[in-house]
Enzyme design. Structure first.
Site, PDB file in Angstrom:
ATOM      1  N   GLY A   1       1.008  -1.423  -0.264  1.00  0.00           N
ATOM      2  CA  GLY A   1       0.091   0.036  -0.046  1.00  0.00           C
ATOM      3  C   GLY A   1       0.953   1.172  -0.014  1.00  0.00           C
ATOM      4  O   GLY A   1       2.100   1.149  -0.207  1.00  0.00           O
TER       5      GLY A   1
ATOM      6  N   SER B   1      10.689  -2.627  -5.820  1.00  0.00           N
ATOM      7  CA  SER B   1      10.183  -1.242  -5.592  1.00  0.00           C
ATOM      8  C   SER B   1      11.360  -0.471  -5.448  1.00  0.00           C
ATOM      9  O   SER B   1      12.362  -0.712  -4.826  1.00  0.00           O
ATOM     10  CB  SER B   1       9.186  -1.326  -4.286  1.00  0.00           C
ATOM     11  OG  SER B   1       9.241   0.024  -3.799  1.00  0.00           O
TER      12      SER B   1
ATOM     13  N   TYR C   1       8.612  -3.382   4.317  1.00  0.00           N
ATOM     14  CA  TYR C   1       8.135  -3.449   2.858  1.00  0.00           C
ATOM     15  C   TYR C   1       9.689  -3.501   2.023  1.00  0.00           C
ATOM     16  O   TYR C   1      10.022  -4.486   1.222  1.00  0.00           O
ATOM     17  CB  TYR C   1       7.380  -2.481   2.541  1.00  0.00           C
ATOM     18  CG  TYR C   1       6.853  -2.601   1.098  1.00  0.00           C
ATOM     19  CD1 TYR C   1       7.676  -1.482   0.211  1.00  0.00           C
ATOM     20  CD2 TYR C   1       6.099  -3.399   0.401  1.00  0.00           C
ATOM     21  CE1 TYR C   1       7.220  -1.591  -1.132  1.00  0.00           C
ATOM     22  CE2 TYR C   1       5.749  -3.253  -0.828  1.00  0.00           C
ATOM     23  CZ  TYR C   1       6.260  -2.252  -1.779  1.00  0.00           C
ATOM     24  OH  TYR C   1       6.040  -2.372  -2.699  1.00  0.00           O
TER      25      TYR C   1
ATOM     26  N   GLU D   1      -4.189   3.503  -0.137  1.00  0.00           N
ATOM     27  CA  GLU D   1      -3.993   4.351  -1.171  1.00  0.00           C
ATOM     28  C   GLU D   1      -3.004   5.141  -1.211  1.00  0.00           C
ATOM     29  O   GLU D   1      -2.242   5.416  -0.041  1.00  0.00           O
ATOM     30  CB  GLU D   1      -5.257   5.196  -1.425  1.00  0.00           C
ATOM     31  CG  GLU D   1      -5.476   6.276  -0.486  1.00  0.00           C
ATOM     32  CD  GLU D   1      -6.172   5.565   1.002  1.00  0.00           C
ATOM     33  OE1 GLU D   1      -6.256   6.482   1.902  1.00  0.00           O
ATOM     34  OE2 GLU D   1      -6.405   4.468   0.793  1.00  0.00           O
TER      35      GLU D   1
ATOM     36  N   ALA E   1      -0.274   8.500  -2.836  1.00  0.00           N
ATOM     37  CA  ALA E   1      -0.510  10.000  -2.856  1.00  0.00           C
ATOM     38  C   ALA E   1      -1.507  10.283  -4.008  1.00  0.00           C
ATOM     39  O   ALA E   1      -2.387  10.920  -4.026  1.00  0.00           O
ATOM     40  CB  ALA E   1       0.546  10.645  -2.791  1.00  0.00           C
TER      41      ALA E   1
ATOM     42  N   ARG F   1       8.644  13.306  -5.255  1.00  0.00           N
ATOM     43  CA  ARG F   1       8.322  12.245  -5.981  1.00  0.00           C
ATOM     44  C   ARG F   1       8.374  12.088  -7.359  1.00  0.00           C
ATOM     45  O   ARG F   1       8.113  13.222  -7.842  1.00  0.00           O
ATOM     46  CB  ARG F   1       7.150  11.317  -5.260  1.00  0.00           C
ATOM     47  CG  ARG F   1       6.953  11.019  -3.791  1.00  0.00           C
ATOM     48  CD  ARG F   1       7.808   9.996  -3.186  1.00  0.00           C
ATOM     49  NE  ARG F   1       7.832   9.506  -1.985  1.00  0.00           N
ATOM     50  CZ  ARG F   1       8.253  10.275  -0.865  1.00  0.00           C
ATOM     51  NH1 ARG F   1       8.889  11.388  -1.208  1.00  0.00           N
ATOM     52  NH2 ARG F   1       8.115   9.919   0.367  1.00  0.00           N
TER      53      ARG F   1
HETATM   54  P1  NAD Z   1      -2.282  -4.283  -5.206  1.00  0.00           P
HETATM   55  O1  NAD Z   1      -2.327  -4.088  -3.673  1.00  0.00           O
HETATM   56  O2  NAD Z   1      -3.299  -3.490  -5.873  1.00  0.00           O
HETATM   57  O3  NAD Z   1      -1.913  -5.810  -5.687  1.00  0.00           O
HETATM   58  C1  NAD Z   1      -1.353  -6.622  -5.013  1.00  0.00           C
HETATM   59  C2  NAD Z   1      -2.441  -7.909  -5.040  1.00  0.00           C
HETATM   60  O4  NAD Z   1      -1.675  -8.952  -4.144  1.00  0.00           O
HETATM   61  C3  NAD Z   1      -3.753  -7.627  -4.178  1.00  0.00           C
HETATM   62  O5  NAD Z   1      -4.705  -7.812  -5.095  1.00  0.00           O
HETATM   63  C4  NAD Z   1      -3.782  -8.522  -3.043  1.00  0.00           C
HETATM   64  O6  NAD Z   1      -4.782  -9.136  -2.649  1.00  0.00           O
HETATM   65  C5  NAD Z   1      -2.645  -9.748  -3.695  1.00  0.00           C
HETATM   66  N1  NAD Z   1      -2.370 -10.420  -2.614  1.00  0.00           N
HETATM   67  C6  NAD Z   1      -1.603 -10.117  -1.622  1.00  0.00           C
HETATM   68  N2  NAD Z   1      -1.210 -11.127  -0.874  1.00  0.00           N
HETATM   69  C7  NAD Z   1      -1.488 -12.295  -1.407  1.00  0.00           C
HETATM   70  C8  NAD Z   1      -1.522 -13.699  -1.258  1.00  0.00           C
HETATM   71  N3  NAD Z   1      -0.771 -14.164  -0.131  1.00  0.00           N
HETATM   72  N4  NAD Z   1      -1.935 -14.601  -2.155  1.00  0.00           N
HETATM   73  C9  NAD Z   1      -2.188 -14.000  -3.227  1.00  0.00           C
HETATM   74  N5  NAD Z   1      -2.503 -12.715  -3.416  1.00  0.00           N
HETATM   75  C10 NAD Z   1      -2.081 -11.792  -2.503  1.00  0.00           C
HETATM   76  O7  NAD Z   1      -0.898  -3.484  -5.520  1.00  0.00           O
HETATM   77  P2  NAD Z   1      -0.127  -3.076  -6.996  1.00  0.00           P
HETATM   78  O8  NAD Z   1       0.041  -1.510  -6.739  1.00  0.00           O
HETATM   79  O9  NAD Z   1      -0.995  -3.800  -8.012  1.00  0.00           O
HETATM   80  O10 NAD Z   1       1.268  -3.695  -6.761  1.00  0.00           O
HETATM   81  C11 NAD Z   1       1.723  -4.779  -7.523  1.00  0.00           C
HETATM   82  C12 NAD Z   1       3.132  -5.250  -7.158  1.00  0.00           C
HETATM   83  O11 NAD Z   1       4.014  -4.143  -7.632  1.00  0.00           O
HETATM   84  C13 NAD Z   1       3.123  -5.355  -5.732  1.00  0.00           C
HETATM   85  O12 NAD Z   1       4.330  -6.273  -5.323  1.00  0.00           O
HETATM   86  C14 NAD Z   1       3.758  -4.295  -5.403  1.00  0.00           C
HETATM   87  O13 NAD Z   1       4.927  -4.304  -4.113  1.00  0.00           O
HETATM   88  C15 NAD Z   1       4.896  -3.752  -6.430  1.00  0.00           C
HETATM   89  N6  NAD Z   1       5.012  -2.037  -6.517  1.00  0.00           N
HETATM   90  C16 NAD Z   1       3.817  -1.255  -6.686  1.00  0.00           C
HETATM   91  C17 NAD Z   1       4.217  -0.175  -6.586  1.00  0.00           C
HETATM   92  C18 NAD Z   1       3.066   0.932  -6.819  1.00  0.00           C
HETATM   93  O14 NAD Z   1       3.372   1.956  -6.871  1.00  0.00           O
HETATM   94  N7  NAD Z   1       1.747   0.513  -7.405  1.00  0.00           N
HETATM   95  C19 NAD Z   1       5.379   0.569  -6.704  1.00  0.00           C
HETATM   96  C20 NAD Z   1       6.219  -0.449  -6.051  1.00  0.00           C
HETATM   97  C21 NAD Z   1       6.170  -1.888  -6.202  1.00  0.00           C
HETATM   98  O1  GDC Z   2       1.868   6.889  -0.115  1.00  0.00           O
HETATM   99  P1  GDC Z   2       2.970   7.329  -1.217  1.00  0.00           P
HETATM  100  O2  GDC Z   2       2.379   7.427  -2.350  1.00  0.00           O
HETATM  101  O3  GDC Z   2       4.260   6.611  -1.059  1.00  0.00           O
HETATM  102  O4  GDC Z   2       3.164   8.943  -0.393  1.00  0.00           O
HETATM  103  C1  GDC Z   2       4.188   9.857  -1.056  1.00  0.00           C
HETATM  104  C2  GDC Z   2       4.275  11.099  -0.386  1.00  0.00           C
HETATM  105  O5  GDC Z   2       2.940  11.799  -0.429  1.00  0.00           O
HETATM  106  C3  GDC Z   2       4.548  10.754   1.121  1.00  0.00           C
HETATM  107  O6  GDC Z   2       5.628  11.781   1.550  1.00  0.00           O
HETATM  108  C4  GDC Z   2       3.137  11.078   1.999  1.00  0.00           C
HETATM  109  O7  GDC Z   2       3.515  11.624   3.066  1.00  0.00           O
HETATM  110  C5  GDC Z   2       2.823  12.401   0.999  1.00  0.00           C
HETATM  111  N1  GDC Z   2       1.189  12.330   1.201  1.00  0.00           N
HETATM  112  C6  GDC Z   2       0.762  13.580   1.547  1.00  0.00           C
HETATM  113  N2  GDC Z   2      -0.849  13.517   1.589  1.00  0.00           N
HETATM  114  C7  GDC Z   2      -1.978  11.118   1.375  1.00  0.00           C
HETATM  115  O8  GDC Z   2      -3.430  11.728   1.773  1.00  0.00           O
HETATM  116  C8  GDC Z   2      -0.870  12.083   1.576  1.00  0.00           C
HETATM  117  N3  GDC Z   2      -1.932   9.899   1.180  1.00  0.00           N
HETATM  118  C9  GDC Z   2      -0.716   9.253   1.183  1.00  0.00           C
HETATM  119  N4  GDC Z   2      -0.766   7.881   0.703  1.00  0.00           N
HETATM  120  N5  GDC Z   2       0.503  10.210   0.945  1.00  0.00           N
HETATM  121  C10 GDC Z   2       0.309  11.656   1.177  1.00  0.00           C
HETATM  122  C11 GDC Z   2       5.766   4.048  -1.910  1.00  0.00           C
HETATM  123  C12 GDC Z   2       5.282   3.046  -1.291  1.00  0.00           C
HETATM  124  C13 GDC Z   2       4.805   1.891  -2.286  1.00  0.00           C
HETATM  125  C14 GDC Z   2       5.660   1.844  -3.326  1.00  0.00           C
HETATM  126  C15 GDC Z   2       6.241   3.215  -3.716  1.00  0.00           C
HETATM  127  C16 GDC Z   2       7.637   2.694  -4.879  1.00  0.00           C
HETATM  128  O9  GDC Z   2       6.203   5.217  -0.883  1.00  0.00           O
HETATM  129  O10 GDC Z   2       4.271   3.311  -0.257  1.00  0.00           O
HETATM  130  O11 GDC Z   2       4.453   0.536  -1.662  1.00  0.00           O
HETATM  131  O12 GDC Z   2       6.854   1.065  -2.783  1.00  0.00           O
HETATM  132  O13 GDC Z   2       6.741   3.914  -2.784  1.00  0.00           O
HETATM  133  O14 GDC Z   2       7.980   4.212  -5.351  1.00  0.00           O
HETATM  134  P2  GDC Z   2       5.872   6.675  -1.049  1.00  0.00           P
HETATM  135  O15 GDC Z   2       6.005   7.072  -2.658  1.00  0.00           O
HETATM  136  O16 GDC Z   2       6.307   7.368   0.008  1.00  0.00           O
END
Ligand code: NAD
Ligand code: GDC
Length: 333
Positions: free
Chosen positions: A80, A120, A151, A193, A195, A224
């Site tokens: 997340g 990531s 993470y 969720e 940002a 970012r």
């Molecule tokens: P997401 O949470 O929408 O998708 C991950 C899915 O994995 C979810 O639907 C969840 O139910 C499923 N899952 C979790 N545990 C499980 C289990 N034990 N068995 C089967 N399914 C399981 O996240 P996303 O944004 O689609 O991310 C996909 C991948 O990309 C993840 O590995 C995440 O760490 C990586 N990633 C995403 C971001 C990003 O900004 N979205 C950034 C860096 C890395």
């Molecule tokens: O949550 P995120 O998108 O993840 O936050 C980005 C920046 O936005 C942070 O500094 C956060 O404090 C700020 N921010 C301000 N308001 C809000 O309402 C808000 N909600 C959120 N969520 N953030 C807010 C992410 C990880 C992912 C993935 C990516 C890889 O870190 O959470 O799992 O690994 O990095 O790029 P972020 O960018 O810190």
């Protein structure tokens, strides 16, 4: 390849759902999508896909998932935005069971030609991300290791597992380090969720409720880069089918402050809000950007969809979700 079996772990999620949709668009007929969530919680579901609800932490389920697979995309993880990963470090680290068992099962299947792992930018050394005027992160900046707690360590460890499965067992594993991916059909409320979606929801809430204020985590000066989902899909395809053996950045290099992200969403919504900064909220690193020198060199391509363009699509989708769930009446009014 169109009749060979493609497996997507985490197919009920944001990127996984888009990947399955993209594979269908590109003519793949045999797709197996696995997620632990009940199918009615999947972001995208297709009837002509083998949709499987299973916990991929269990080796047995990974073996069933990878049976006869030609390609495996492991996107499944407990993840997340900063609000979730800072508060659920053990849960995030337990994804190591998924990462490990999917590699073991893919190896045992004996049919897997490519294995893709979604790492990531959270693997990067925190010392390199202290300044909002950040120097873009090069792949070698992951070492010496000081990743995001919980993470980030799981991702860094699993990257190395991919490497050793390739080196020792010949499994053709490929790894991309995603930098904050956003777009429609992803998490926008509930605590996981990130940002871009959170800011869209908050601006919509302010617009609908008439209360023209917005709470921003941190001081808004943190920086970012955000990569639109379509660029992520293009990158996954190129990296999964390419010869880049080491983990590679897959992220935008368009750096913005969180204040500028809010500016963009306000402009799209046609509203100006009073900003309240929550300095105690989860903030993560002060500055993070992707250095795309290597991906440009090796693929002649790097993510290039402008943030403004991606945010317009994302805002429109979240607005529809919000209104269909809460109506245009203020939540709780
Ligand atoms: P997401 O949470 O929408 O998708 C991950 C899915 O994995 C979810 O639907 C969840 O139910 C499923 N899952 C979790 N545990 C499980 C289990 N034990 N068995 C089967 N399914 C399981 O996240 P996303 O944004 O689609 O991310 C996909 C991948 O990309 C993840 O590995 C995440 O760490 C990586 N990633 C995403 C971001 C990003 O900004 N979205 C950034 C860096 C890395
Ligand atoms: O949550 P995120 O998108 O993840 O936050 C980005 C920046 O936005 C942070 O500094 C956060 O404090 C700020 N921010 C301000 N308001 C809000 O309402 C808000 N909600 C959120 N969520 N953030 C807010 C992410 C990880 C992912 C993935 C990516 C890889 O870190 O959470 O799992 O690994 O990095 O790029 P972020 O960018 O810190």
């Amino acid at each position: 390849m169109s009749d060979k079996l493609i497996v997507v772990g985490g197919g009920g999620g944001f990127i996984g759902g888009h990947l399955v949709a993209d594979l269908r668009r590109r003519g793949f007929k045999e797709i197996r999508s696995i997620d632990i969530k009940p199918v009615d919680e999947w972001y995208q579901v297709f009837d002509d896909v083998e949709n499987v609800v299973a916990d991929l932490k269990l080796l047995e389920n990974c073996r069933t998932a990878c049976e006869d697979a030609a390609e495996v995309y492991n996107l499944a993880a407990d993840m997340g935005g900063m609000g979730f990963i800072e508060a659920n470090k053990a849960a995030c680290m337990l994804s190591v069971l998924i990462s490990t068992h999917m590699l073991m099962a893919a190896r045992e299947a004996g049919t897997v030609q490519r294995f893709f792992y979604s790492s990531s930018a959270c693997v990067y050394n925190a010392e390199k991300q202290k300044d909002e005027h950040v120097t873009p992160l090069k792949e070698e900046d992951a070492y010496p290791a000081l990743p995001e707690d919980g993470y980030g360590w799981e991702k860094l460890f699993s990257e190395r597992m991919c490497r050793h499965f390739r080196e020792d067992f010949g499994l053709e594993a490929r790894v991309a380090r995603f930098h904050n991916v956003y777009g429609p059909e992803g998490t926008w409320e509930g605590g996981r969720e990130k940002a871009p979606a959170a800011i869209c929801r908050k601006v919509i809430e302010a617009k609908v409720s008439g209360k023209h204020t917005i709470e921003i985590w941190g001081d808004g000066k943190q920086t970012r880069s955000f990569m639109y989902i379509d660029d992520c899909l293009t990158g996954i395809d190129k990296i999964a089918h390419g010869d880049i053996l080491e983990p590679i950045n897959l992220g935008s290099d368009e750096l913005v402050t969180i204040n500028q992200l809010v500016d963009i969403v306000e402009d799209i919504a046609g509203i100006k809000l009073q900003r309240q900064y929550n300095l105690d909220a989860p903030k993560g690193v002060n500055g993070r950007n992707s250095d795309n020198t290597r991906i440009e060199e090796l693929l002649g391509w790097s993510p290039n969809i402008r943030l403004r363009d991606g945010m317009e699509q994302t805002y429109a989708w979240i607005y529809d979700q919000y209104v269909s769930k809460y109506g245009t009446k203020a939540v709780g009014a």
